[in-house]
Design a protein around this motif. Sequence first.
Motif, PDB file in Angstrom:
ATOM      1  N   VAL A   1       3.674   5.130  -6.899  1.00 24.93           N
ATOM      2  CA  VAL A   1       3.433   4.632  -7.439  1.00 24.93           C
ATOM      3  C   VAL A   1       4.186   3.936  -8.859  1.00 24.93           C
ATOM      4  O   VAL A   1       3.814   2.997  -8.772  1.00 24.93           O
ATOM      5  N   VAL A   2       4.539   4.794  -9.367  1.00 21.79           N
ATOM      6  CA  VAL A   2       5.089   4.727 -10.679  1.00 21.79           C
ATOM      7  C   VAL A   2       6.518   3.630  -9.869  1.00 21.79           C
ATOM      8  O   VAL A   2       6.847   1.925 -10.446  1.00 21.79           O
ATOM      9  N   GLU A   3       7.490   3.543  -8.887  1.00 22.82           N
ATOM     10  CA  GLU A   3       7.993   3.149  -8.124  1.00 22.82           C
ATOM     11  C   GLU A   3       7.715   1.268  -7.921  1.00 22.82           C
ATOM     12  O   GLU A   3       7.857   0.566  -8.165  1.00 22.82           O
TER      13      GLU A   3
ATOM     14  N   ILE B   1      -7.048   3.341  -6.433  1.00 22.26           N
ATOM     15  CA  ILE B   1      -7.039   4.081  -5.506  1.00 22.26           C
ATOM     16  C   ILE B   1      -7.848   4.409  -4.612  1.00 22.26           C
ATOM     17  O   ILE B   1      -9.258   4.226  -5.512  1.00 22.26           O
ATOM     18  N   LEU B   2      -7.644   4.561  -3.251  1.00 20.96           N
ATOM     19  CA  LEU B   2      -9.337   5.357  -2.543  1.00 20.96           C
ATOM     20  C   LEU B   2      -9.019   6.496  -1.311  1.00 20.96           C
ATOM     21  O   LEU B   2      -7.852   6.782  -1.224  1.00 20.96           O
TER      22      LEU B   2
ATOM     23  N   ILE C   1       0.639  -1.230   0.247  1.00 16.66           N
ATOM     24  CA  ILE C   1       0.096   0.055   0.149  1.00 16.66           C
ATOM     25  C   ILE C   1       0.981   1.289   0.255  1.00 16.66           C
ATOM     26  O   ILE C   1       1.722   1.369   0.101  1.00 16.66           O
ATOM     27  N   VAL C   2       0.732   2.153  -0.471  1.00 21.43           N
ATOM     28  CA  VAL C   2       0.751   3.360  -0.495  1.00 21.43           C
ATOM     29  C   VAL C   2      -0.039   4.223  -0.020  1.00 21.43           C
ATOM     30  O   VAL C   2      -1.270   4.598  -0.495  1.00 21.43           O
ATOM     31  N   ILE C   3       0.671   5.131   0.962  1.00 21.48           N
ATOM     32  CA  ILE C   3      -0.109   6.268   1.275  1.00 21.48           C
ATOM     33  C   ILE C   3      -0.063   8.442   0.753  1.00 21.48           C
ATOM     34  O   ILE C   3       1.318   8.189   1.088  1.00 21.48           O
ATOM     35  N   ALA C   4      -0.975   8.398   0.809  1.00 23.09           N
ATOM     36  CA  ALA C   4      -0.612   9.763   1.159  1.00 23.09           C
ATOM     37  C   ALA C   4      -0.994  11.120   1.676  1.00 23.09           C
ATOM     38  O   ALA C   4      -2.821  10.927   0.759  1.00 23.09           O
ATOM     39  N   ASP C   5      -0.986  11.628   2.709  1.00 23.44           N
ATOM     40  CA  ASP C   5      -1.597  12.349   3.190  1.00 23.44           C
ATOM     41  C   ASP C   5      -1.032  13.921   3.466  1.00 23.44           C
ATOM     42  O   ASP C   5      -0.213  12.845   4.958  1.00 23.44           O
ATOM     43  N   ASP C   6      -1.041  15.255   4.063  1.00 21.86           N
ATOM     44  CA  ASP C   6      -0.040  15.485   4.185  1.00 21.86           C
ATOM     45  C   ASP C   6      -0.204  16.231   5.957  1.00 21.86           C
ATOM     46  O   ASP C   6       0.385  16.194   6.223  1.00 21.86           O
ATOM     47  N   ALA C   7      -1.461  15.489   6.445  1.00 18.48           N
ATOM     48  CA  ALA C   7      -1.763  15.207   7.975  1.00 18.48           C
ATOM     49  C   ALA C   7      -0.970  14.113   8.751  1.00 18.48           C
ATOM     50  O   ALA C   7      -0.880  12.782   8.536  1.00 18.48           O
ATOM     51  N   VAL C   8       0.020  14.163   9.062  1.00 16.47           N
ATOM     52  CA  VAL C   8       1.096  13.422   9.824  1.00 16.47           C
ATOM     53  C   VAL C   8       0.334  12.598  10.683  1.00 16.47           C
ATOM     54  O   VAL C   8       0.754  11.801  10.333  1.00 16.47           O
ATOM     55  N   LEU C   9      -0.231  13.321  11.696  1.00 17.10           N
ATOM     56  CA  LEU C   9      -1.042  12.131  12.077  1.00 17.10           C
ATOM     57  C   LEU C   9      -1.559  11.240  11.952  1.00 17.10           C
ATOM     58  O   LEU C   9      -1.412   9.821  12.070  1.00 17.10           O
ATOM     59  N   LEU C  10      -2.647  11.517  10.825  1.00 14.03           N
ATOM     60  CA  LEU C  10      -3.521  10.656  10.253  1.00 14.03           C
ATOM     61  C   LEU C  10      -2.879  10.145   9.624  1.00 14.03           C
ATOM     62  O   LEU C  10      -2.776   8.020   9.010  1.00 14.03           O
ATOM     63  N   ARG C  11      -1.790  10.188   8.858  1.00 14.45           N
ATOM     64  CA  ARG C  11      -0.717   9.066   7.766  1.00 14.45           C
ATOM     65  C   ARG C  11      -0.154   8.448   8.607  1.00 14.45           C
ATOM     66  O   ARG C  11      -0.080   7.556   8.214  1.00 14.45           O
ATOM     67  N   GLU C  12       0.373   8.814   9.719  1.00 13.41           N
ATOM     68  CA  GLU C  12       1.664   7.769  10.859  1.00 13.41           C
ATOM     69  C   GLU C  12      -0.263   6.474  10.977  1.00 13.41           C
ATOM     70  O   GLU C  12       0.579   5.335  11.680  1.00 13.41           O
ATOM     71  N   GLY C  13      -1.275   7.236  11.319  1.00 15.54           N
ATOM     72  CA  GLY C  13      -1.987   6.083  11.852  1.00 15.54           C
ATOM     73  C   GLY C  13      -2.495   5.218  10.984  1.00 15.54           C
ATOM     74  O   GLY C  13      -2.545   4.088  11.728  1.00 15.54           O
TER      75      GLY C  13
ATOM     76  N   VAL D   1      -2.328  -0.851  -3.265  1.00 10.66           N
ATOM     77  CA  VAL D   1      -3.961  -0.139  -3.524  1.00 10.66           C
ATOM     78  C   VAL D   1      -3.096   1.428  -2.996  1.00 10.66           C
ATOM     79  O   VAL D   1      -2.445   0.940  -2.064  1.00 10.66           O
ATOM     80  N   SER D   2      -4.088   2.370  -3.168  1.00  9.47           N
ATOM     81  CA  SER D   2      -3.417   3.440  -2.860  1.00  9.47           C
ATOM     82  C   SER D   2      -4.019   4.123  -2.067  1.00  9.47           C
ATOM     83  O   SER D   2      -4.892   4.389  -2.354  1.00  9.47           O
ATOM     84  N   ILE D   3      -3.731   4.476  -0.814  1.00 10.27           N
ATOM     85  CA  ILE D   3      -4.824   5.789  -0.219  1.00 10.27           C
ATOM     86  C   ILE D   3      -4.856   7.508  -1.022  1.00 10.27           C
ATOM     87  O   ILE D   3      -3.126   7.692  -0.147  1.00 10.27           O
ATOM     88  N   VAL D   4      -5.476   7.546  -1.025  1.00  8.38           N
ATOM     89  CA  VAL D   4      -5.232   9.771  -0.968  1.00  8.38           C
ATOM     90  C   VAL D   4      -5.827   9.894  -0.073  1.00  8.38           C
ATOM     91  O   VAL D   4      -7.295  10.541  -0.495  1.00  8.38           O
ATOM     92  N   ASP D   5      -5.515  11.171   0.053  1.00  3.24           N
ATOM     93  CA  ASP D   5      -5.920  13.035   0.361  1.00  3.24           C
ATOM     94  C   ASP D   5      -6.055  13.528  -0.542  1.00  3.24           C
ATOM     95  O   ASP D   5      -5.413  13.484  -1.233  1.00  3.24           O
TER      96      ASP D   5
END
Length: 217
Positions: free
Chosen positions: A41-43, A79-80, A3-15, A48-52
């Motif tokens: 995603v390319v690399e 993409i979610l 999984i790839v996660i993309a979110d600028d909110a550090v707390l949510l991302r780390e959670g 699945v990717s989780i994206v804000d």
Amino acid sequence: MRIVIADDAVLLREGLVRLLTESGHQVVAAVGDGEALVKAVVEHRPDVSIVDVRMPPTHTDEGLRAAVEARRLVPRTPILVLSQYVEVSYADDLLDTTGGPGGGIGYLLKDRVAAIDEFLDALRRVAAGGTVLDPEVVGQLFARRRRDDPLRELTPREREVLSLMAEGRSNTAIARALVVSDGAVEKHVRNIFTKLTLPPDTEQHRRVLAVLTYLRN
């Protein structure tokens, strides 16, 4: 899953990283902006990717645009998307632009993450190629489309006439099919033009515009 996660909110991302890791998944990248998402995603070619939706620099639609670009470079990558609020235009764009066959798409409110089992199930379904939409998003999509539907003012008979017009039939042929007079069909056609706010022009041009409106909706 990878999984790839993309979110600028550090707390949510780390959670999310912790939640997914403890659930047996592998987070191959956790990033804070759209450009980094595309690269990840390319690399990694994740399952699945989780994206804000909203990420730097403008915090508007960078996440969505990055998801579109990621799917362009890695077709059908699942993409979610997570959003703080129901943003119908973004949901529409996601479905229209990135919902190609064979690639999973999801749009959930961030509040749904708190329902861990439901969130993980949604993630699995998206990774498997399914489509998952938050109930509130679905409700607002339907409400918006009802408001925006240019055909909503047509009567059932006018819809029948327009449907036959879309088949390329003349007024006379439509009259025969519906067992009504030519005059009745002409009246229905005039009503269709009026209700679809088609400007006065040649009859043939307006018929084409009416049919295009019908096919798009």
